[in-house]
Design a protein around this motif. Structure first.
Motif, PDB file in Angstrom:
ATOM      1  N   ASP A   1      -4.473   1.937  -5.313  1.00 13.19           N
ATOM      2  CA  ASP A   1      -3.150   2.207  -5.279  1.00 13.19           C
ATOM      3  C   ASP A   1      -2.319   1.373  -4.562  1.00 13.19           C
ATOM      4  O   ASP A   1      -1.300   1.450  -3.900  1.00 13.19           O
ATOM      5  CB  ASP A   1      -3.316   3.677  -4.445  1.00 13.19           C
ATOM      6  CG  ASP A   1      -3.875   4.760  -5.340  1.00 13.19           C
ATOM      7  OD1 ASP A   1      -3.430   4.645  -6.527  1.00 13.19           O
ATOM      8  OD2 ASP A   1      -4.659   5.724  -4.926  1.00 13.19           O
TER       9      ASP A   1
ATOM     10  N   PRO B   1      -7.435   9.256   1.765  1.00 12.92           N
ATOM     11  CA  PRO B   1      -6.420   9.934   1.176  1.00 12.92           C
ATOM     12  C   PRO B   1      -6.514  11.023   0.310  1.00 12.92           C
ATOM     13  O   PRO B   1      -7.795  11.251  -0.128  1.00 12.92           O
ATOM     14  CB  PRO B   1      -5.839   8.580   0.193  1.00 12.92           C
ATOM     15  CG  PRO B   1      -6.691   7.579   0.751  1.00 12.92           C
ATOM     16  CD  PRO B   1      -7.776   8.094   1.283  1.00 12.92           C
TER      17      PRO B   1
ATOM     18  N   PRO C   1      -3.880   3.648   1.354  1.00 14.88           N
ATOM     19  CA  PRO C   1      -4.425   4.194   0.135  1.00 14.88           C
ATOM     20  C   PRO C   1      -5.440   3.629  -0.222  1.00 14.88           C
ATOM     21  O   PRO C   1      -5.907   2.556   0.570  1.00 14.88           O
ATOM     22  CB  PRO C   1      -3.208   4.000  -0.694  1.00 14.88           C
ATOM     23  CG  PRO C   1      -2.416   2.888  -0.192  1.00 14.88           C
ATOM     24  CD  PRO C   1      -2.549   2.942   1.269  1.00 14.88           C
ATOM     25  N   ASP C   2      -6.098   4.106  -0.996  1.00 17.19           N
ATOM     26  CA  ASP C   2      -7.488   3.350  -1.699  1.00 17.19           C
ATOM     27  C   ASP C   2      -6.845   2.126  -2.333  1.00 17.19           C
ATOM     28  O   ASP C   2      -5.596   1.967  -2.615  1.00 17.19           O
ATOM     29  CB  ASP C   2      -8.123   4.224  -2.818  1.00 17.19           C
ATOM     30  CG  ASP C   2      -8.842   5.445  -2.103  1.00 17.19           C
ATOM     31  OD1 ASP C   2      -9.147   5.511  -1.153  1.00 17.19           O
ATOM     32  OD2 ASP C   2      -8.880   6.485  -2.941  1.00 17.19           O
TER      33      ASP C   2
ATOM     34  N   GLU D   1       0.293  11.598   3.988  1.00 18.78           N
ATOM     35  CA  GLU D   1      -1.148  10.814   4.203  1.00 18.78           C
ATOM     36  C   GLU D   1      -1.177  10.206   5.628  1.00 18.78           C
ATOM     37  O   GLU D   1      -2.193  10.529   6.122  1.00 18.78           O
ATOM     38  CB  GLU D   1      -1.347   9.693   3.179  1.00 18.78           C
ATOM     39  CG  GLU D   1      -1.218  10.284   1.621  1.00 18.78           C
ATOM     40  CD  GLU D   1      -2.428  11.027   0.948  1.00 18.78           C
ATOM     41  OE1 GLU D   1      -3.464  11.241   2.107  1.00 18.78           O
ATOM     42  OE2 GLU D   1      -2.757  11.169   0.137  1.00 18.78           O
TER      43      GLU D   1
ATOM     44  N   ALA E   1       1.870  10.622  -5.570  1.00 18.91           N
ATOM     45  CA  ALA E   1       2.636  10.558  -4.615  1.00 18.91           C
ATOM     46  C   ALA E   1       4.192  10.317  -5.026  1.00 18.91           C
ATOM     47  O   ALA E   1       5.068  11.154  -4.635  1.00 18.91           O
ATOM     48  CB  ALA E   1       2.187   9.507  -3.719  1.00 18.91           C
TER      49      ALA E   1
ATOM     50  N   TRP F   1      -3.564  12.180  -2.196  1.00 19.46           N
ATOM     51  CA  TRP F   1      -2.983  11.891  -3.433  1.00 19.46           C
ATOM     52  C   TRP F   1      -2.991  10.457  -3.705  1.00 19.46           C
ATOM     53  O   TRP F   1      -2.937   9.557  -2.911  1.00 19.46           O
ATOM     54  CB  TRP F   1      -1.386  12.442  -3.282  1.00 19.46           C
ATOM     55  CG  TRP F   1      -1.445  13.737  -3.157  1.00 19.46           C
ATOM     56  CD1 TRP F   1      -2.292  14.698  -3.785  1.00 19.46           C
ATOM     57  CD2 TRP F   1      -0.220  14.536  -2.896  1.00 19.46           C
ATOM     58  NE1 TRP F   1      -1.606  16.034  -3.512  1.00 19.46           N
ATOM     59  CE2 TRP F   1      -0.536  15.937  -2.999  1.00 19.46           C
ATOM     60  CE3 TRP F   1       0.989  14.058  -2.212  1.00 19.46           C
ATOM     61  CZ2 TRP F   1       0.577  16.850  -2.507  1.00 19.46           C
ATOM     62  CZ3 TRP F   1       1.935  14.966  -1.819  1.00 19.46           C
ATOM     63  CH2 TRP F   1       1.761  16.362  -2.085  1.00 19.46           C
ATOM     64  N   ASN F   2      -3.166  10.215  -4.831  1.00 13.91           N
ATOM     65  CA  ASN F   2      -3.097   8.796  -5.279  1.00 13.91           C
ATOM     66  C   ASN F   2      -1.622   8.397  -5.595  1.00 13.91           C
ATOM     67  O   ASN F   2      -0.725   9.406  -5.443  1.00 13.91           O
ATOM     68  CB  ASN F   2      -3.812   8.571  -6.825  1.00 13.91           C
ATOM     69  CG  ASN F   2      -3.461   9.259  -7.747  1.00 13.91           C
ATOM     70  OD1 ASN F   2      -2.426   9.907  -7.989  1.00 13.91           O
ATOM     71  ND2 ASN F   2      -4.214   9.314  -8.793  1.00 13.91           N
ATOM     72  N   THR F   3      -1.418   7.086  -5.723  1.00 13.83           N
ATOM     73  CA  THR F   3       0.187   6.566  -5.856  1.00 13.83           C
ATOM     74  C   THR F   3       0.853   7.481  -6.912  1.00 13.83           C
ATOM     75  O   THR F   3       1.929   7.828  -6.907  1.00 13.83           O
ATOM     76  CB  THR F   3       0.034   5.085  -6.067  1.00 13.83           C
ATOM     77  OG1 THR F   3      -0.343   4.559  -4.759  1.00 13.83           O
ATOM     78  CG2 THR F   3       1.479   4.672  -5.908  1.00 13.83           C
TER      79      THR F   3
ATOM     80  N   PRO G   1       0.753  -1.200   0.052  1.00 13.57           N
ATOM     81  CA  PRO G   1       0.008   0.017  -0.010  1.00 13.57           C
ATOM     82  C   PRO G   1       1.004   1.260   0.001  1.00 13.57           C
ATOM     83  O   PRO G   1       1.150   1.537   1.147  1.00 13.57           O
ATOM     84  CB  PRO G   1      -0.922  -0.261   1.255  1.00 13.57           C
ATOM     85  CG  PRO G   1       0.085  -0.891   2.162  1.00 13.57           C
ATOM     86  CD  PRO G   1       0.859  -1.941   1.374  1.00 13.57           C
ATOM     87  N   TRP G   2       1.145   1.604  -1.142  1.00 10.37           N
ATOM     88  CA  TRP G   2       2.036   2.971  -1.384  1.00 10.37           C
ATOM     89  C   TRP G   2       1.560   4.389  -1.000  1.00 10.37           C
ATOM     90  O   TRP G   2       0.286   4.309  -1.546  1.00 10.37           O
ATOM     91  CB  TRP G   2       2.740   2.932  -2.630  1.00 10.37           C
ATOM     92  CG  TRP G   2       3.329   1.718  -3.045  1.00 10.37           C
ATOM     93  CD1 TRP G   2       2.766   0.617  -3.774  1.00 10.37           C
ATOM     94  CD2 TRP G   2       4.768   1.265  -2.733  1.00 10.37           C
ATOM     95  NE1 TRP G   2       3.648  -0.387  -3.964  1.00 10.37           N
ATOM     96  CE2 TRP G   2       5.008  -0.121  -3.409  1.00 10.37           C
ATOM     97  CE3 TRP G   2       5.944   1.837  -2.235  1.00 10.37           C
ATOM     98  CZ2 TRP G   2       6.162  -0.628  -3.322  1.00 10.37           C
ATOM     99  CZ3 TRP G   2       6.938   1.125  -2.136  1.00 10.37           C
ATOM    100  CH2 TRP G   2       7.151   0.019  -2.629  1.00 10.37           C
ATOM    101  N   GLN G   3       2.179   5.275  -0.144  1.00  5.27           N
ATOM    102  CA  GLN G   3       1.316   6.473  -0.084  1.00  5.27           C
ATOM    103  C   GLN G   3       2.336   7.595   0.400  1.00  5.27           C
ATOM    104  O   GLN G   3       3.723   7.063   0.695  1.00  5.27           O
ATOM    105  CB  GLN G   3       0.390   6.326   1.139  1.00  5.27           C
ATOM    106  CG  GLN G   3       0.878   5.744   2.567  1.00  5.27           C
ATOM    107  CD  GLN G   3      -0.116   5.478   3.602  1.00  5.27           C
ATOM    108  OE1 GLN G   3      -1.019   6.134   3.386  1.00  5.27           O
ATOM    109  NE2 GLN G   3       0.147   4.518   4.082  1.00  5.27           N
TER     110      GLN G   3
END
Length: 372
Positions: free
Chosen positions: A276, A326, A272-273, A245, A333, A328-330, A239-241
């Motif tokens: 992402d 969140p 993240p969502d 976040e 980011a 920003w999406n990945t 899960p990248w963020q």
């Protein structure tokens, strides 16, 4: 922001010289807080902490020295404590398992012991990791109600830190006795793979990729090796963020604690969502699109120590009970992260203030409750 909860408040922040800690210290100061830091010296040269300049009182000492820790906390008389000091790397935990367990488990217990001796504290936010869970890797995002566990020494140390936090909450800061025998609310927070400018740790994907753009003794800042990075787990899903976040989530939890809301004194996921949660290979593609000088090659090997292949968090609880989401999406980011390093190495500029302003502006445009 955050209902102005941090203005003129004193925040005791452990791990302030680290990557996430330095970003949190910067944001807290923008919110009008008085920050008091407690940490070992910055782990890398350069460091985000060093580039920003501390500008606030700090004690550079080991978390495991209870007497120094307690004296520092009592001298600060903080309103709230954010505990981020840790050994943060999975592969390092294989090399130094005892030191990892000592710092991450007993260090957390010592921090909570110091809180017991400091009557000014009203809230404590213990930062652990998404790796604190017993992860079956069955494709299901992990919830706050899932059992603690861990395969490697780092992961199990974070699971144990969660258990210690729950034990102290039950034993010494019981919610049923809040406002009667004590006035402290304790929460724990868990986040996934965090990226952002100013991280130079080894064995982390983005910092390793950035190092591949730099030749020895060339450029502004730390020398690189100018060599292609070996990607050991290209299909690992994480899960990248962006670092901002989870920090917005931590600050939101802290706001609720200082407002005297016992319902916030629990464990919280910030991730993240679902869209992402990406494999390493996709993150590399986005990073190379942002800076073409990045060099890497895939080389999976059975000789590498075990790391979870699949890991994601269910953040429904934070969405529904805190109104956190969140920003920003990945892809965004990664762009902000790689651009931060490009400006640092190519122009000698620090984009931390720029990134924070951009993040807040987008959160305000989305009418997120903490930002308006």
């Amino acid at each position: 922001m955050f209902n102005d909860a941090y203005r003129n408040k004193t925040v005791f922040l452990t791990g302030h010289t680290g990557f996430k800690g330095s970003w949190l210290a910067y944001w807290l100061r923008q919110l009008g807080a008085t920050v008091v830091g407690y940490s070992l010296p910055a782990p890398t040269v350069p460091s985000h902490h060093g580039l920003l300049g501390p500008g606030f009182p700090e004690t550079l000492a080991n978390l495991n020295d209870l007497s120094i820790l307690t004296r520092a906390m009592q001298a600060a008389q903080p309103d709230i404590v954010f505990h981020m000091a840790a050994q943060p790397l999975v592969r390092e935990s294989y090399r130094t398992p005892l030191e990892t367990l000592e710092t991450n488990i007993l260090g957390t217990a010592r921090l909570l012991e110091a809180v017991r001796q400091t009557p000014s504290v009203r809230g404590v936010v213990i930062v652990t990791s998404d790796k604190c869970y017993e992860n079956p890797e069955d494709g299901r995002p992990l919830r706050e109600t899932d059992p603690m566990g861990g395969f490697d020494p780092y992961s199990v140390s974070k699971g144990a830190a969660e258990l210690i936090t729950a034990s102290y909450r039950n034993s010494f800061f019981n919610l049923a006795q809040y406002g009667k025998t004590h006035n402290v609310l304790i929460a724990s927070v868990r986040a996934g793979n965090v990226i952002g400018g100013g991280d130079w740790a080894t064995d982390r994907l983005i910092p390793d990729l950035i190092r591949s753009t730099q030749q020895d003794e060339v450029g502004i800042g730390t020398p690189g090796n100018g060599q292609s990075v070996e990607i050991r787990n290209p299909l690992a899903v994480r899960p990248w963020q962006h670092v901002l976040e989870p920090l917005s989530g931590y600050l939101l939890v802290g706001q609720h604690l200082m407002s005297g809301e016992p319902a916030a004194a629990e464990g919280w996921n910030f991730g993240p969502d679902v869209a992402d949660v990406l494999p390493v290979r996709d993150v590399i593609r986005e990073a190379k699109a942002a800076w073409g000088a990045i060099q890497c090659h895939e080389h999976a090997s059975d000789a590498n120590p075990h790391e979870a292949h699949l890991l994601s968090l269910d953040c429904t609880k934070a969405h529904e009970k805190l109104g956190w989401k969140p920003v920003w999406n990945t892809q965004t980011a990664i762009q902000h992260t790689v651009t931060w390093y490009w400006h640092y190495y190519e122009l000698g500029k620090i984009r931390t203030a720029h990134d924070l302003r951009a993040y807040i502006a987008q959160a305000q445009a989305a009418s997120l409750p903490w930002a308006v």
